[in-house]
Design a protein around this motif. Structure first.
Motif: not given
Length: 450
Positions: A197-202, A253-256, A407-425
């Motif tokens: 919410e603070i970030g929203r104001k900035l 994350v989605k709210s941001s 360490g071999d699977v944590t990279g998939f979290i980044q793909e999840t962020y991308e789905e939420i941020a850019l693909k509105n999943v």
């Protein structure tokens, strides 16, 4: 007095033997009165310069700037051990695999808690015998450090020792807050939702510059750690992400991402350069060492940043707690011919003397000494005027037991962020997709026998 006389007799006998045989009785690490046996402050002068010269090869995986390395490691060790030369290879210069391929295997490593990495490479050294041999007092280390290390193995092995604690904090650019008339974050923990919410104001555009209030691309790691969540079950290797806890994390994350102006085209990640260089990022949740050295370098270059720090956000029920206990640590190679010397170097770095130096230069000490915390940042010009007491307000959690495939699977979290941020999943779908990807990858790794 009897002990002193006996020690003197032994030293003279050793000297006589060396003179007769022409051989060195012991190198740095085999001296019974070496720095490794010091259980408190190391105040003795440098070790004798007539000891046999030793070269130790160090491989650096984790971040430490050249100026920090020189001040906190190189210079103190030169004074204490003039016969030891350390040759450092940085991960930015060559990968560890490339170094190993040359046959010149490092004697020790500067890294984080990466047990499985060194185990797979066959380079892991159990430090228990060296700890006993050199009378190193583990009780001097802060609570949670040894438990976090032992927690990585079924046998409770101590395979690494710390350099410093890499505490997570929230950095903020005071100029951006001032520009838009937004009050600074408080000096006590706030919720992740409040931070957004603070970030929203900035998050707005001004004079052609797109300002972003808070970056959570790196934040989710800190968010799920603040709830004690894991990516994989440490025993079965199954994904543990399709849960209510993880949904709570990704809801934040989605709210941001939904803040107007946060996602700009295909851009939804604002890394540390957004804070350091373009300076359009108002708040960044990050490990302390991720920025302190760079902020000091910026000041030294005549480009200081007007910033301050506050404790990391948390969920309300976890106020007082931070992320998992992140550390920069030392490993000794199982193939090193100079294990004693490497251990002696590490133990000296853990002396009160050197840990005070670390604290005064903006690194969180890993020994139990409240006085050092009071001196934190005293020798760092860019930390003057910064509320450094906020560094110590959130107690780190014990580091979870990591699965070999983590360490071999944590990279998939980044793909999840991308789905939420850019693909509105939506979050529920994103979590199911993440779970499926992780389990599929783990199954492939098991079949491959890795």
């Amino acid at each position: 007095m009897k002990r002193l006389i006996s020690s003197v007799i032994i030293i003279f006998l050793l000297a006589f033997m060396i003179g007769c045989t022409g051989k060195q009785a012991g190198a740095v690490g085999s001296e019974p009165d070496s720095a490794a046996s010091e259980s408190a402050s190391s105040t003795d002068g440098p070790t004798s310069a007539d000891q046999k010269p030793v070269t130790l090869n160090l491989y650096q995986s984790q971040n430490i700037t050249d100026s920090e390395y020189k001040k906190l490691i190189e210079e103190p060790l030169k004074k204490k051990f003039p016969n030891i030369t350390i040759i450092r290879t940085n991960a930015t210069t060559a990968t560890l695999d490339e170094v190993i391929a040359t046959g010149n295997i490092p004697d020790f490593f500067y890294d984080g808690l990466n047990y499985h990495k060194y185990q797979k490479l066959g380079l892991l050294q159990d430090l228990e015998d060296l700890i006993k041999k050199h009378n190193f007092d583990l009780n001097r280390l802060k609570s949670g450090i040894i438990d976090s290390i032992k927690n990585q193995t079924n046998e409770g092995i101590i395979f690494t020792l710390p350099f410093s604690i890499n505490t997570t904090i929230l950095y903020y650019n005071k100029d951006i807050f001032d520009k838009f008339g937004v009050p600074y974050p408080p000096d006590e923990q706030i919720t992740w939702e409040k931070a957004v919410e603070i970030g929203r104001k900035l998050t707005r555009t001004d004079n052609g510059i797109n300002y972003v209030g808070i970056d959570l691309e790196n934040g989710p790691l800190r968010i799920y750690e603040s709830l004690g969540l894991k990516v994989l079950d440490s025993e079965t290797g199954k994904a543990t992400v399709n849960t209510s806890g993880w949904k709570r994390v990704l809801d934040v994350v989605k709210s941001s991402f939904e803040v107007p102006g946060y996602v700009q085209g295909d851009k939804y990640i604002y890394d540390k350069n957004s804070f350091l260089k373009t300076r359009n990022l108002a708040m960044r949740v990050a490990p302390l060492a991720n920025l302190i050295g760079d902020l000091e370098d910026a000041r030294a270059a005549g480009q200081p940043i007007n910033y301050d720090i506050v404790p990391p956000p948390a969920f309300e029920e976890n106020f007082g707690k931070g992320s998992e206990l992140a550390m920069h640590t030392w490993y000794i190679s199982s193939q090193s011919k100079h294990k004693d010397e490497a251990f002696q170097v590490i133990s000296y770095i853990l002396s009160d003397e050197v840990q005070r130096l670390l604290a005064r230069n903006g690194r969180v000490p890993c020994i139990e000494n409240k006085e050092l915390e009071k001196e934190f940042g005293a020798d760092v010009p860019s930390l003057q005027g910064v509320n450094t007491a906020n560094v110590f307000k959130a107690e780190p959690r014990i580091f979870h037991k990591a699965h070999p495939y983590e360490g071999d699977v944590t990279g998939f979290i980044q793909e999840t962020y991308e789905e939420i941020a850019l693909k509105n999943v939506d979050v529920n779908t994103a979590l199911r997709n993440l779970e499926e990807k992780i389990n599929k990858k783990v199954d492939q790794l098991k079949v491959a026998g890795k």
